[in-house]
Design a protein around this motif. Structure first.
Motif, short mmCIF file in Angstrom:
data_model
loop_
_atom_site.label_atom_id
_atom_site.label_comp_id
_atom_site.label_asym_id
_atom_site.label_seq_id
_atom_site.Cartn_x
_atom_site.Cartn_y
_atom_site.Cartn_z
N GLY A 278 -6.93 -2.93 -8.95
CA GLY A 278 -6.54 -1.66 -9.54
C GLY A 278 -6.27 -1.79 -11.02
N ARG A 279 -6.00 -0.67 -11.65
CA ARG A 279 -5.73 -0.69 -13.09
C ARG A 279 -4.44 -1.41 -13.42
N ASP A 280 -3.59 -1.64 -12.41
CA ASP A 280 -2.36 -2.40 -12.61
C ASP A 280 -2.59 -3.90 -12.52
N GLY A 281 -3.84 -4.33 -12.29
CA GLY A 281 -4.16 -5.74 -12.22
C GLY A 281 -3.97 -6.37 -10.86
N LEU A 282 -3.47 -5.62 -9.88
CA LEU A 282 -3.24 -6.16 -8.54
C LEU A 282 -4.50 -6.04 -7.69
N TRP A 283 -4.70 -7.05 -6.85
CA TRP A 283 -5.78 -7.00 -5.89
C TRP A 283 -5.40 -6.13 -4.70
N ARG A 284 -6.39 -5.46 -4.15
CA ARG A 284 -6.21 -4.70 -2.91
C ARG A 284 -7.23 -5.17 -1.89
N VAL A 285 -6.86 -5.07 -0.61
CA VAL A 285 -7.80 -5.31 0.47
C VAL A 285 -7.46 -4.33 1.60
N ALA A 286 -8.47 -3.82 2.26
CA ALA A 286 -8.29 -2.90 3.39
C ALA A 286 -8.51 -3.68 4.69
N ILE A 287 -7.63 -3.43 5.67
CA ILE A 287 -7.69 -4.14 6.95
C ILE A 287 -7.57 -3.13 8.08
N ALA A 288 -8.38 -3.30 9.12
CA ALA A 288 -8.33 -2.42 10.29
C ALA A 288 -7.16 -2.84 11.18
N ALA A 289 -6.45 -1.85 11.73
CA ALA A 289 -5.29 -2.15 12.57
C ALA A 289 -5.02 -1.01 13.53
N LYS A 290 -4.41 -1.37 14.65
CA LYS A 290 -3.86 -0.36 15.56
C LYS A 290 -2.34 -0.46 15.46
N VAL A 291 -1.73 0.59 14.91
CA VAL A 291 -0.30 0.59 14.60
C VAL A 291 0.46 1.35 15.66
N ASN A 292 1.62 0.83 16.02
CA ASN A 292 2.48 1.49 17.02
C ASN A 292 1.70 1.85 18.27
N VAL A 293 0.94 0.91 18.76
CA VAL A 293 0.21 0.95 20.03
C VAL A 293 -1.06 1.79 19.99
N SER A 294 -1.03 2.97 19.32
CA SER A 294 -2.14 3.91 19.51
C SER A 294 -2.74 4.49 18.24
N VAL A 295 -2.19 4.21 17.07
CA VAL A 295 -2.66 4.85 15.84
C VAL A 295 -3.70 3.97 15.16
N GLY A 296 -4.95 4.39 15.20
CA GLY A 296 -6.00 3.67 14.49
C GLY A 296 -5.79 3.82 13.00
N SER A 297 -5.71 2.70 12.29
CA SER A 297 -5.33 2.74 10.87
C SER A 297 -6.18 1.80 10.03
N THR A 298 -6.24 2.12 8.74
CA THR A 298 -6.76 1.20 7.74
C THR A 298 -5.63 0.93 6.77
N LEU A 299 -5.12 -0.30 6.79
CA LEU A 299 -3.97 -0.67 5.97
C LEU A 299 -4.43 -1.26 4.64
#
Length: 572
Positions: free
Chosen positions: A184-205
């Motif tokens: 990002g413009r702040d110089g920090l790296w980002r990465v997206a990861i697939a996850a199932k949160v709280n048992v049932s919520v399909g998420s991209t973290l």
């Protein structure tokens, strides 16, 4: 600067399999495949043996890393390695030894999917999912042992792995597929990861890091939905202005650029994408004109493709997409063959001029395989007509055709609910069903008596005063075998047929793969087929028209395709 450094390594949930640990099996190039295995492809990527899946461009060389079972042609127990092949043109490939093997506590039960990122010093780093000794999915990092080696043959996994352990609110077997990282413009790296949160919520973290070692989770997910379930293989990338075919490695300095978010939905085993705006301050994504259920987004491919991944090709200034097409016959069949799974041909992708959809087209390098050519123009296919395309081998070909529709009168009306399920409509209005305008198109991988054939075609319908173009690939007669999945695939082509009165089709035929691009790449359909006649006789191609209205053929060009050198024995 919001830098999407898609260095070029993508990994899918795909694999290639075989009963030997060797990747370097040589095939008879003149015959393409052993005679007993006419389903093996000639110019689609697949390992020499076993079960397969990701891409990167680095220092003049393309690298493809893929999930690989060195012990057989099935998923097995998931204890996977990473295969590794290299190429100078994305067409011809040499296999090397495996890049990663499950030999550490943090990946003891398998090295699963991941991605590569080029760091500021020009060296690549890999983030990948490991299945640890306890069966948890964790995220690890690996670096080349010798970054000056152009083949990047050896990789080191630091002892400080995992760099991202399993979060407490994530299901232990649903935390995987780290994307290519970006800054990002702040110089920090980002990465997206697939996850199932709280048992049932399909998420991209989203996780952030200063040093690619210590990562912190962003408070807000990039995507979440309980409706779609688990989503895998997230891919977030910037696109140039509508209609511009160049790719982007990073967003502009002001951070303003359209982005595409692609997700693979486990429940449907399909890939979906949407165009929207990514905020690199909040690390959130807002889809343009779409809801949060990714199953309602556009499909990348309306056929048999899953776990696709794109990368920025710095050599050609383009974004390239690959996808995985697994087998659709029985496990016993591919165990007997000794391999399973292929990649689609690499596709150049860019944003259409409407700003809403991606266009996809085989990379230019595929055309280097074209050899013998036949062509037609100014002909027509009458109602009920079946015209053979003579002069090129029908089992290994590239066909481009433009159909001209003289009149739209006679287009059949369809109901509103039929617009919601194009695949079902393709099944109801198949190639052999007499229609108004269409079905018209190609019959490929056809036996001489047409008892076996795969049909790729268009039909034009009318709804609420507007014309709708349906593209289909019908597999119901693709083989006389009963134990094969033989659906009809389909999608609506988002174009103004009333204005153009014509539509283009390109179909790549490669033994057990039929890959088609309609309307200049607005709709793509990939199919796996297993015709029995290939074992005994040659395959044919035809143009056909089952509609009541004749269609003209403005242009037809067909090429016989040479056999690429795909994973012949390398020096490892």
């Amino acid at each position: 600067m919001a830098v999407l450094r898609l260095a070029a390594v993508a990994f899918h949930l795909c694999l290639l399999l075989c009963p030997s640990s060797s990747l370097g099996r040589l095939y008879d190039e003149a015959a393409n495949t052993p005679r007993y295995d006419m389903s093996r492809t000639a110019y689609h990527f697949q390992p020499a043996k076993n079960w397969q899946n990701g891409p990167m461009y680095h220092n003049g060389m393309y690298h493809f890393f893929y999930q690989y079972n060195p012990h057989g042609a099935t998923w097995g127990n998931g204890n996977l390695s990473w295969g590794h092949s290299v190429s100078v043109d994305l067409v011809n490939w040499n296999a090397l030894h495996t890049a990663l093997d499950p030999d550490s506590p943090f990946d003891a039960n398998g090295c699963w999917s991941g991605s590569a990122t080029i760091l500021p010093d020009g060296h690549p780093a890999m983030l990948y999912t490991g299945i640890d000794a306890a069966g948890n999915q964790v995220q690890n990092v690996a670096f080349p042992k010798n970054a000056s080696d152009p083949l990047l043959r050896e990789w080191v996994k630091p002892d400080y792995n995992p760099v991202i352990p399993l979060p407490k609110d994530v299901v232990h077997d649903s935390f995987r597929d780290p994307s290519t990282a970006w800054r990002g413009r702040d110089g920090l790296w980002r990465v997206a990861i697939a996850a199932k949160v709280n048992v049932s919520v399909g998420s991209t973290l989203i996780y952030r890091s200063k040093d690619f070692r210590r990562w912190e989770r962003n408070a807000a997910p990039l995507y979440e939905s309980s409706a779609a379930g688990m989503v895998e293989c997230p891919d977030l990338f910037p696109v140039a202005e509508p209609g511009a075919q160049n790719g982007l490695n990073c967003a502009p300095l002001n951070g303003v650029a359209r982005h595409v978010l692609k997700l693979s939905v486990m429940a449907t085993t399909q890939d979906y994408y949407v165009v929207g705006r990514y905020d690199d301050t909040a690390d959130t994504f807002e889809a343009s004109g779409a809801d949060n259920d990714s199953r309602t987004w556009r499909r990348l491919d309306y056929g048999h493709v899953y776990a696709s991944k794109s990368f920025f090709d710095a050599r050609k200034n383009r974004r390239v997409l690959w996808g995985w097409a697994n087998e659709s016959d029985t496990e016993a069949d591919y165990v007997a063959r000794g391999w399973s799974g292929v990649q689609t041909v690499p596709r150049k992708i860019w944003l259409d001029s409407d700003g809403k959809q991606l266009l996809q087209w085989p990379i230019k390098e595929i055309e280097t395989l074209r050899k013998k050519k036949v062509g037609l123009q100014g002909t027509k296919v009458n109602s009920g007509g079946v015209n053979e395309i003579i002069g090129v081998a029908g089992s290994q070909a590239d066909v481009e055709v433009v159909f001209k529709i003289p009149t739209l009168e006679g287009a059949e009306n369809i109901e509103p609910n039929e617009l919601l399920d194009p695949q079902n409509l393709c099944g109801k209005k198949g190639a052999s069903i007499r229609g108004g305008i269409g079905p018209f198109g190609l019959l490929v991988l056809a036996s001489g008596d047409l008892q076996e054939h795969t049909s790729v075609f268009f039909s034009v319908f009318k709804h609420d005063g507007k014309y709708k173009v349906l593209m289909c690939t019908d597999l119901t007669r693709s083989t006389t075998r009963a134990d094969v999945y033989k659906p009809s695939y389909g999608g609506f082509v988002d174009m103004d047929i009333e204005e153009t009165k014509s539509i283009s089709l390109r179909t790549l035929i490669d033994h057990s793969v039929v890959e088609s691009f309609g309307g200049g790449g607005r709709v793509c359909i990939t199919a796996r087929v297993y015709p029995e006649h290939l074992e005994m006789s040659k395959s044919h191609m035809y143009m056909f028209n089952s509609g009541t209205t004749a269609v003209k053929v403005s242009k037809l060009e067909a090429w016989e395709m040479a056999t690429a050198a795909v994973n012949v024995a390398g020096d490892g």
